[in-house]
Write a protein that holds these residues in place. Structure first.
Motif, PDB file in Angstrom:
ATOM      1  N   LEU A 193      47.687  23.780  19.241  1.00 35.72           N
ATOM      2  CA  LEU A 193      47.489  25.199  19.527  1.00 35.72           C
ATOM      3  C   LEU A 193      48.632  25.731  20.383  1.00 35.72           C
ATOM      4  CD1 LEU A 193      43.685  25.175  20.448  1.00 35.72           C
ATOM      5  CD2 LEU A 193      44.732  25.614  18.210  1.00 35.72           C
ATOM      6  N   ALA A 194      49.076  26.936  20.060  1.00 37.54           N
ATOM      7  CA  ALA A 194      50.137  27.590  20.832  1.00 37.54           C
ATOM      8  C   ALA A 194      49.667  28.982  21.240  1.00 37.54           C
ATOM      9  CB  ALA A 194      51.424  27.677  20.016  1.00 37.54           C
ATOM     10  N   SER A 195      50.182  29.478  22.351  1.00 36.94           N
ATOM     11  CA  SER A 195      49.804  30.803  22.833  1.00 36.94           C
ATOM     12  C   SER A 195      50.510  31.885  22.023  1.00 36.94           C
ATOM     13  CB  SER A 195      50.167  30.954  24.315  1.00 36.94           C
ATOM     14  OG  SER A 195      51.564  30.772  24.491  1.00 36.94           O
ATOM     15  N   SER A 196      49.808  32.977  21.809  1.00 37.27           N
ATOM     16  CA  SER A 196      50.397  34.102  21.078  1.00 37.27           C
ATOM     17  C   SER A 196      50.879  35.198  22.027  1.00 37.27           C
ATOM     18  CB  SER A 196      49.365  34.690  20.102  1.00 37.27           C
ATOM     19  OG  SER A 196      48.950  33.727  19.173  1.00 37.27           O
ATOM     20  N   GLN A 197      50.739  34.972  23.325  1.00 38.99           N
ATOM     21  CA  GLN A 197      51.155  35.963  24.322  1.00 38.99           C
ATOM     22  C   GLN A 197      51.554  35.251  25.606  1.00 38.99           C
ATOM     23  OE1 GLN A 197      46.746  37.232  24.566  1.00 38.99           O
ATOM     24  NE2 GLN A 197      47.568  37.891  26.555  1.00 38.99           N
ATOM     25  N   SER A 198      52.182  36.005  26.483  1.00 46.50           N
ATOM     26  CA  SER A 198      52.552  35.492  27.799  1.00 46.50           C
ATOM     27  C   SER A 198      51.630  36.095  28.854  1.00 46.50           C
ATOM     28  CB  SER A 198      54.009  35.855  28.132  1.00 46.50           C
ATOM     29  OG  SER A 198      54.891  35.320  27.178  1.00 46.50           O
ATOM     30  N   SER A 199      51.515  35.423  29.998  1.00 49.29           N
ATOM     31  CA  SER A 199      50.722  35.964  31.100  1.00 49.29           C
ATOM     32  C   SER A 199      51.128  35.295  32.402  1.00 49.29           C
ATOM     33  CB  SER A 199      49.226  35.754  30.849  1.00 49.29           C
ATOM     34  OG  SER A 199      48.463  36.341  31.893  1.00 49.29           O
ATOM     35  N   ASP A 200      51.178  36.092  33.455  1.00 47.17           N
ATOM     36  CA  ASP A 200      51.468  35.571  34.795  1.00 47.17           C
ATOM     37  C   ASP A 200      50.174  35.088  35.439  1.00 47.17           C
ATOM     38  OD1 ASP A 200      54.192  36.129  34.691  1.00 47.17           O
ATOM     39  OD2 ASP A 200      53.856  38.229  35.266  1.00 47.17           O
ATOM     40  N   PRO A 201      50.287  34.346  36.544  1.00 48.15           N
ATOM     41  CA  PRO A 201      49.089  33.851  37.233  1.00 48.15           C
ATOM     42  C   PRO A 201      48.222  34.989  37.764  1.00 48.15           C
ATOM     43  CG  PRO A 201      51.032  32.637  37.930  1.00 48.15           C
ATOM     44  CD  PRO A 201      51.535  33.801  37.130  1.00 48.15           C
ATOM     45  N   ALA A 202      46.928  34.786  37.785  1.00 44.19           N
ATOM     46  CA  ALA A 202      45.993  35.765  38.336  1.00 44.19           C
ATOM     47  C   ALA A 202      46.143  35.834  39.853  1.00 44.19           C
ATOM     48  CB  ALA A 202      44.564  35.374  37.964  1.00 44.19           C
ATOM     49  N   ASN A 203      45.853  37.031  40.431  1.00 39.86           N
ATOM     50  CA  ASN A 203      45.869  37.141  41.888  1.00 39.86           C
ATOM     51  C   ASN A 203      44.525  36.672  42.453  1.00 39.86           C
ATOM     52  OD1 ASN A 203      43.979  39.354  41.795  1.00 39.86           O
ATOM     53  ND2 ASN A 203      45.700  40.710  41.268  1.00 39.86           N
ATOM     54  N   ASN A 204      44.421  36.626  43.766  1.00 35.19           N
ATOM     55  CA  ASN A 204      43.215  36.080  44.405  1.00 35.19           C
ATOM     56  C   ASN A 204      41.960  36.871  44.070  1.00 35.19           C
ATOM     57  OD1 ASN A 204      44.623  33.996  45.573  1.00 35.19           O
ATOM     58  ND2 ASN A 204      45.103  35.151  47.441  1.00 35.19           N
ATOM     59  N   TRP A 205      42.070  38.230  44.051  1.00 33.44           N
ATOM     60  CA  TRP A 205      40.904  39.052  43.739  1.00 33.44           C
ATOM     61  C   TRP A 205      40.391  38.776  42.330  1.00 33.44           C
ATOM     62  CZ3 TRP A 205      37.861  41.042  47.070  1.00 33.44           C
ATOM     63  CH2 TRP A 205      38.337  41.492  48.310  1.00 33.44           C
ATOM     64  N   GLN A 206      41.337  38.613  41.392  1.00 37.21           N
ATOM     65  CA  GLN A 206      40.936  38.309  40.017  1.00 37.21           C
ATOM     66  C   GLN A 206      40.223  36.953  39.936  1.00 37.21           C
ATOM     67  OE1 GLN A 206      44.902  38.812  38.368  1.00 37.21           O
ATOM     68  NE2 GLN A 206      44.198  40.518  37.092  1.00 37.21           N
ATOM     69  N   LYS A 207      40.724  36.008  40.678  1.00 38.05           N
ATOM     70  CA  LYS A 207      40.106  34.679  40.684  1.00 38.05           C
ATOM     71  C   LYS A 207      38.694  34.732  41.256  1.00 38.05           C
ATOM     72  CE  LYS A 207      44.438  32.070  41.043  1.00 38.05           C
ATOM     73  NZ  LYS A 207      45.237  31.149  41.896  1.00 38.05           N
ATOM     74  N   ILE A 208      38.525  35.517  42.342  1.00 41.81           N
ATOM     75  CA  ILE A 208      37.203  35.636  42.967  1.00 41.81           C
ATOM     76  C   ILE A 208      36.219  36.312  42.026  1.00 41.81           C
ATOM     77  CG2 ILE A 208      35.915  36.747  44.833  1.00 41.81           C
ATOM     78  CD1 ILE A 208      38.431  36.347  46.589  1.00 41.81           C
ATOM     79  N   LEU A 209      36.649  37.433  41.426  1.00 45.62           N
ATOM     80  CA  LEU A 209      35.772  38.166  40.517  1.00 45.62           C
ATOM     81  C   LEU A 209      35.386  37.308  39.311  1.00 45.62           C
ATOM     82  CD1 LEU A 209      37.417  41.710  40.570  1.00 45.62           C
ATOM     83  CD2 LEU A 209      35.174  41.046  41.490  1.00 45.62           C
ATOM     84  N   ARG A 210      36.349  36.523  38.781  1.00 40.21           N
ATOM     85  CA  ARG A 210      36.052  35.682  37.597  1.00 40.21           C
ATOM     86  C   ARG A 210      35.156  34.507  37.972  1.00 40.21           C
ATOM     87  NH1 ARG A 210      42.209  36.166  35.495  1.00 40.21           N
ATOM     88  NH2 ARG A 210      42.007  38.265  34.616  1.00 40.21           N
ATOM     89  N   PHE A 211      35.238  34.097  39.240  1.00 42.05           N
ATOM     90  CA  PHE A 211      34.344  33.025  39.665  1.00 42.05           C
ATOM     91  C   PHE A 211      32.917  33.550  39.724  1.00 42.05           C
ATOM     92  CE2 PHE A 211      32.031  30.797  43.019  1.00 42.05           C
ATOM     93  CZ  PHE A 211      32.133  29.491  42.558  1.00 42.05           C
ATOM     94  N   ILE A 212      32.766  34.804  40.226  1.00 37.77           N
ATOM     95  CA  ILE A 212      31.432  35.399  40.328  1.00 37.77           C
ATOM     96  C   ILE A 212      30.911  35.802  38.952  1.00 37.77           C
ATOM     97  CG2 ILE A 212      30.105  37.330  41.297  1.00 37.77           C
ATOM     98  CD1 ILE A 212      32.081  37.327  43.641  1.00 37.77           C
ATOM     99  N   TRP A 213      31.785  36.418  38.191  1.00 35.07           N
ATOM    100  CA  TRP A 213      31.395  36.954  36.887  1.00 35.07           C
ATOM    101  C   TRP A 213      32.450  36.563  35.845  1.00 35.07           C
ATOM    102  CZ3 TRP A 213      26.761  38.999  35.974  1.00 35.07           C
ATOM    103  CH2 TRP A 213      26.519  39.598  34.721  1.00 35.07           C
ATOM    104  N   PRO A 214      32.371  35.360  35.294  1.00 33.09           N
ATOM    105  CA  PRO A 214      33.400  34.870  34.356  1.00 33.09           C
ATOM    106  C   PRO A 214      33.511  35.746  33.129  1.00 33.09           C
ATOM    107  CG  PRO A 214      31.969  33.086  35.084  1.00 33.09           C
ATOM    108  CD  PRO A 214      31.321  34.345  35.521  1.00 33.09           C
TER     109      PRO A 214
END
Length: 442
Positions: A421-442
């Motif tokens: 499998l290969a990625s079809s797009q690029s993306s930078d690392p998530a910031n801390n707020w994004q990580k917290i929100l995804r932990f609470i609500w994936p």
């Protein structure tokens, strides 16, 4: 308020908090369960069970295998031990290829023909051989090629002797190659596949004259598969009409190849409703083994099948072993269809919680084919999520595998049975707020 009233209010508050906590926990568990079901939903669907086609072919044993994945597509007595005659030379070729790979010998090394490989006094029609005698020098490459194009017995004897250390017997060396390939039930007496009584100076004196190399169709396919992995040019070697070899560094001899003599005439007699074509990899022919053939069969869609057939008719046959090999593949194609995942094919986006995008679109990075019964669909088991935080476009990010339970050819190589499998797009690392929100609500 009395103490009893205070205690009562505290109990009410405690129950309320407990109830509220339980409700929140239930919501969270339900949410994560839903997410897990979505992520693992393809695990709910059971694997598709795919069994090899039972080949209806008049032969002692037969096998059809997908060349790329090793998936066994059709078989008849494929585990039964049978005499394999000159198909044995593929094991000698394996020994040569491994020695070249390890740097122990080179293709242009000159092999001095030993007395046990001098078959110059034998009839070529009975014991195929080159025009070489004791003391002549021929390159490893020429002898190796002659084993395939002309089934030259002297070439096989000479190469096996050349690869035998002073403190070992040639038979033990051959058996060692078989052990490397995990051919546990096979037996080996000489490098050319001659019956022991017809092996001349290569005869094993402690074995009966009727002793002969034997292996199952699956084991023969294992040898052929290993040879093809090490030397893909074998796919076209059988098409050469002439063999040219040089002895003593100056005398060139050009002869018709066995396949070259029969190829045009044989091909004209073959019939296939699927427009299949065949490349003979290695024949085997002795009165004891009958007609045998290991071949590569191709169809119009670019699929390659490795076929093995033993006891396909009289040992002097020049047609039936080829026709029956096509018929075997035809029987498989009557029953099965290819599901090919092609390079660039888009798949569903995968969760990537450590990236800013949150989800990453992915695509297939390599062509891969699996075979299933006609009318059946095949699903993929994808990764739960992508762990990387920094993703670049077209970067390999994992593997998927078909939800398929099929039989595969045993192999000592890491044959690719998964889908890259290969990625079809690029993306930078998530910031801390994004990580917290995804932990609470994936």
């Amino acid at each position: 308020m009395t103490s009893r009233g205070k205690i009562k209010n505290k109990n009410i508050k405690f129950r309320y908090v407990l109830w509220l906590t339980g409700l929140v926990a239930l919501i969270i568990v339900g949410h994560y369960g839903q997410v897990a079901f979505i992520r693992h939903g393809n695990l709910v669907q059971p694997d598709l069970v795919e069994k090899p086609t039972k080949l209806n072919v008049k032969a002692n044993s037969a096998l059809v295998v997908d060349c790329t994945t090793g998936q066994i597509l059709g078989e008849k007595n494929a585990d039964e031990q049978v005499k394999i005659a000159s198909q044995s030379k593929m094991l000698t070729a394996y020994g040569v290829l491994q020695a070249v790979k390890k740097g122990q010998i080179k293709w242009d090394d000159q092999v001095t023909i030993p007395a046990n490989a001098d078959l110059s006094k034998q009839q070529k029609e009975t014991f195929s051989h080159l025009e070489i005698r004791t003391g002549d020098r021929v390159s490893v490459r020429d002898l190796y090629t002659a084993m395939f194009t002309n089934s030259a017995n002297d070439a096989a004897f000479a190469l096996a002797t050349y690869l035998t250390p002073a403190n070992q017997t040639t038979q033990s060396v051959i058996q060692g190659w078989a052990k490397e390939l995990k051919l546990s039930k096979s037996e080996w007496y000489n490098a050319a596949g001659q019956q022991n009584g017809d092996a001349f100076d290569n005869r094993i004196k402690t074995a009966p004259v009727s002793a002969a190399n034997h292996a199952s169709a699956k084991e023969v396919a294992q040898i052929a598969s290993a040879d093809l992995d090490l030397d893909p040019t074998l796919k076209t070697l059988g098409q050469q009409p002439y063999l040219t070899y040089t002895k003593n560094g100056r005398i060139k001899t050009t002869i018709l190849t066995d396949f070259g003599q029969d190829n045009g005439q044989t091909a004209a007699q073959l019939k296939s409703p699927y427009n299949l074509s065949i490349v003979g990899l290695k024949t085997g022919s002795t009165p004891e083994s009958g007609a045998a053939l290991t071949a590569i069969v191709t169809d119009g869609q670019g699929h390659e099948f490795l076929t093995v057939i033993n006891g396909a008719g009289d040992y002097e046959d020049h047609v039936q072993r080829f026709q029956k090999s096509l018929d075997m593949v035809g029987q498989v194609l009557d029953e099965k269809q290819a599901r090919t995942y092609r390079k660039g094919e888009s798949l569903q986006a995968l969760p990537a919680p450590s990236t800013q995008a949150g989800k990453i679109a992915v695509h297939v990075a390599n062509n891969q084919t699996f075979w299933v019964k006609k009318g059946k669909s095949l699903a993929l088991k994808l990764p739960d999520h992508i762990t990387e935080s920094q993703i670049k476009k077209d970067e390999l990010i994992g593997t998927a595998e078909p939800k398929l339970r099929a039989e595969y050819l045993p192999s000592n190589t890491n044959r690719q049975q998964k889908i890259l499998l290969a990625s079809s797009q690029s993306s930078d690392p998530a910031n801390n707020w994004q990580k917290i929100l995804r932990f609470i609500w994936p």
